[in-house]
Design a protein around this motif. Sequence first.
Motif, mmCIF file in Angstrom:
data_model
loop_
_atom_site.group_PDB
_atom_site.id
_atom_site.type_symbol
_atom_site.label_atom_id
_atom_site.label_comp_id
_atom_site.label_asym_id
_atom_site.label_seq_id
_atom_site.Cartn_x
_atom_site.Cartn_y
_atom_site.Cartn_z
ATOM 1 N N HIS A 168 37.869 43.117 49.018
ATOM 2 C CA HIS A 168 37.696 41.680 48.804
ATOM 3 C C HIS A 168 36.270 41.472 48.311
ATOM 4 C CE1 HIS A 168 38.078 37.374 49.238
ATOM 5 N NE2 HIS A 168 36.828 37.428 49.667
ATOM 6 N N SER A 169 36.122 40.980 47.097
ATOM 7 C CA SER A 169 34.802 40.752 46.528
ATOM 8 C C SER A 169 34.372 39.332 46.894
ATOM 9 C CB SER A 169 34.882 40.939 45.011
ATOM 10 O OG SER A 169 33.638 40.658 44.440
ATOM 11 N N HIS A 170 33.385 39.227 47.750
ATOM 12 C CA HIS A 170 33.039 37.915 48.293
ATOM 13 C C HIS A 170 32.064 37.155 47.390
ATOM 14 C CE1 HIS A 170 32.501 34.771 51.136
ATOM 15 N NE2 HIS A 170 31.246 35.069 51.381
ATOM 16 N N MET A 171 31.192 37.897 46.685
ATOM 17 C CA MET A 171 30.210 37.203 45.833
ATOM 18 C C MET A 171 29.891 37.986 44.570
ATOM 19 S SD MET A 171 27.318 35.623 48.361
ATOM 20 C CE MET A 171 27.242 37.032 49.406
ATOM 21 N N LEU A 172 29.729 37.231 43.492
ATOM 22 C CA LEU A 172 29.194 37.760 42.231
ATOM 23 C C LEU A 172 28.129 36.762 41.800
ATOM 24 C CD1 LEU A 172 29.322 39.573 39.629
ATOM 25 C CD2 LEU A 172 30.973 37.933 38.738
ATOM 26 N N ALA A 173 26.931 37.224 41.577
ATOM 27 C CA ALA A 173 25.849 36.310 41.195
ATOM 28 C C ALA A 173 25.038 36.911 40.066
ATOM 29 C CB ALA A 173 24.935 36.048 42.397
ATOM 30 N N VAL A 174 24.655 36.058 39.120
ATOM 31 C CA VAL A 174 23.722 36.448 38.055
ATOM 32 C C VAL A 174 22.629 35.385 38.034
ATOM 33 C CG1 VAL A 174 23.439 36.665 35.541
ATOM 34 C CG2 VAL A 174 25.411 37.727 36.673
ATOM 35 N N LYS A 175 21.395 35.824 38.028
ATOM 36 C CA LYS A 175 20.235 34.918 37.964
ATOM 37 C C LYS A 175 20.374 34.032 36.734
ATOM 38 C CE LYS A 175 15.323 35.932 38.712
ATOM 39 N NZ LYS A 175 15.150 35.433 40.069
ATOM 40 N N LEU A 230 26.497 39.918 31.459
ATOM 41 C CA LEU A 230 26.105 40.696 32.640
ATOM 42 C C LEU A 230 27.120 40.565 33.779
ATOM 43 C CD1 LEU A 230 24.130 42.590 34.030
ATOM 44 C CD2 LEU A 230 22.751 40.591 34.687
ATOM 45 N N GLY A 231 27.642 39.350 33.993
ATOM 46 C CA GLY A 231 28.641 39.165 35.058
ATOM 47 C C GLY A 231 29.832 40.095 34.837
ATOM 48 N N ARG A 232 30.306 40.155 33.611
ATOM 49 C CA ARG A 232 31.446 41.013 33.292
ATOM 50 C C ARG A 232 31.076 42.491 33.481
ATOM 51 N NH1 ARG A 232 33.799 43.141 28.486
ATOM 52 N NH2 ARG A 232 36.073 43.285 28.718
ATOM 53 N N ARG A 233 29.849 42.827 33.077
ATOM 54 C CA ARG A 233 29.414 44.222 33.222
ATOM 55 C C ARG A 233 29.378 44.630 34.700
ATOM 56 N NH1 ARG A 233 23.566 45.956 31.422
ATOM 57 N NH2 ARG A 233 23.832 48.033 32.288
ATOM 58 N N ILE A 234 28.905 43.747 35.552
ATOM 59 C CA ILE A 234 28.865 44.058 36.992
ATOM 60 C C ILE A 234 30.291 44.239 37.508
ATOM 61 C CG2 ILE A 234 28.205 43.231 39.287
ATOM 62 C CD1 ILE A 234 25.898 41.660 37.939
ATOM 63 N N LYS A 235 31.217 43.362 37.080
ATOM 64 C CA LYS A 235 32.614 43.499 37.536
ATOM 65 C C LYS A 235 33.210 44.830 37.062
ATOM 66 C CE LYS A 235 34.667 40.831 39.640
ATOM 67 N NZ LYS A 235 34.645 40.541 41.117
ATOM 68 N N ILE A 268 35.365 26.120 35.263
ATOM 69 C CA ILE A 268 35.982 26.541 33.989
ATOM 70 C C ILE A 268 35.489 27.921 33.562
ATOM 71 C CG2 ILE A 268 36.055 25.956 31.511
ATOM 72 C CD1 ILE A 268 35.999 22.964 32.457
ATOM 73 N N LYS A 269 34.205 28.130 33.690
ATOM 74 C CA LYS A 269 33.629 29.395 33.237
ATOM 75 C C LYS A 269 34.167 30.574 34.051
ATOM 76 C CE LYS A 269 29.309 31.821 33.049
ATOM 77 N NZ LYS A 269 27.865 31.762 33.151
ATOM 78 N N ASN A 270 34.197 30.406 35.388
ATOM 79 C CA ASN A 270 34.662 31.506 36.234
ATOM 80 C C ASN A 270 36.126 31.816 35.963
ATOM 81 O OD1 ASN A 270 32.170 31.080 37.263
ATOM 82 N ND2 ASN A 270 32.782 30.848 39.390
ATOM 83 N N ARG A 277 38.785 37.553 30.535
ATOM 84 C CA ARG A 277 37.846 38.626 30.181
ATOM 85 C C ARG A 277 37.961 39.826 31.111
ATOM 86 N NH1 ARG A 277 35.940 39.703 26.309
ATOM 87 N NH2 ARG A 277 33.696 39.778 26.615
ATOM 88 N N LEU A 278 38.538 39.600 32.319
ATOM 89 C CA LEU A 278 38.711 40.724 33.248
ATOM 90 C C LEU A 278 40.175 41.096 33.422
ATOM 91 C CD1 LEU A 278 36.113 39.623 35.966
ATOM 92 C CD2 LEU A 278 35.830 41.393 34.207
ATOM 93 N N GLY A 279 41.078 40.150 33.206
ATOM 94 C CA GLY A 279 42.508 40.464 33.340
ATOM 95 C C GLY A 279 43.043 40.305 34.757
ATOM 96 N N ALA A 280 42.285 39.593 35.621
ATOM 97 C CA ALA A 280 42.840 39.266 36.945
ATOM 98 C C ALA A 280 44.009 38.302 36.755
ATOM 99 C CB ALA A 280 41.760 38.639 37.819
#
Length: 256
Positions: free
Chosen positions: A78-85, A93-98, A122-124, A131-134
């Motif tokens: 379970h991925s609880h957080m994704l953050a980019v400064k 970068l968000g996609r790269r981290i995922k 909307i962005k998420n 972009r990730l295919g979830a």
Amino acid sequence: MTADTIALRNCTELEEFRACVGLQKEVWGFADNELVPLRIFSLAPRVGGQVIGAWEGETLVGFAFSIPGIRNGHSYLHSHMLAVKEAYRNSGLGRRIKLFQREDAIAHGYELLEWTFDPLEIKNAYLNLERLGAIARRYNLNQYGITSSPLQGFLPTDRLVAEWWLTSRRVETLLSSGKLPGFVKDVSVDVPAEIYAWKQQPDTRQKAAEVQSRNRQVFLSAFARGLACLGYERDASGNGRFLLGRWDEEWSYASK
Ligand SMILES: CC(C)(COP(=O)(O)OP(=O)(O)OC[C@H]1O[C@@H](n2cnc3c(N)ncnc32)[C@H](O)[C@@H]1OP(=O)(O)O)[C@@H](O)C(=O)NCCC(=O)NCCS
């Protein structure tokens, strides 16, 4: 800043975890008692979870945090957080981290990474579905109660559950060709671009609440019919639209 000046790695040191707590506070603006604390960051990787940091030199500019879960005898993350400064957003970068998170999960034997997301973001939604295919086919009502984060606009914290089946045909097709497999659209759910502004101001918050409650009903009845969110469109004005249809793959840890 270019993508290759940023290095991704699994965090193992207390100072790295401390930087994650700091960036969490900066990104969400939570009150101290709502932050995931240092002790949990340091625990997660020791029990099958993940803390992945994106570093530009000594500066943490993004992170992902996951904890292990179990459903019907199957382990998953379970991925609880994704953050980019903030200054580093919208450059992939968000996609790269995922994608790093996916490789690391597969290497540890996981098939599924899940996370929840606000269907008004909307962005998420675009990042997760297109972009990730979830996919998403579950809806949690007011999951965390009303929180202190201004990002959440003091609305009920309704969440869609993103299921990222890491080696599904859907994900592998997207990653190899850049395109999702086709599907027949049955239902769509609209999110107006103004939603971000509406959530932020007390006098327009009611409009955001109305979109949330209207969409909630559409999601709940579509999911009860076995539909899933499989696509997401954005138009030139920034409006978002979920596209729902039937997923033709069998991946599931749900009990029947
Ligand atoms: C969500 C978040 C991690 C994304 O990070 P990021 O580095 O900006 O993400 P990426 O650049 O990889 O991808 C974002 C995608 O959304 C698109 N996007 C950017 N702004 C957008 C907007 N206003 N509306 C719709 N899509 C948008 C980007 O163009 C990109 O798509 P592309 O790859 O086709 O260009 C970052 O915005 C963030 O930290 N947000 C605050 C915390 C949060 O909400 N976390 C997620 C829930 S836990």
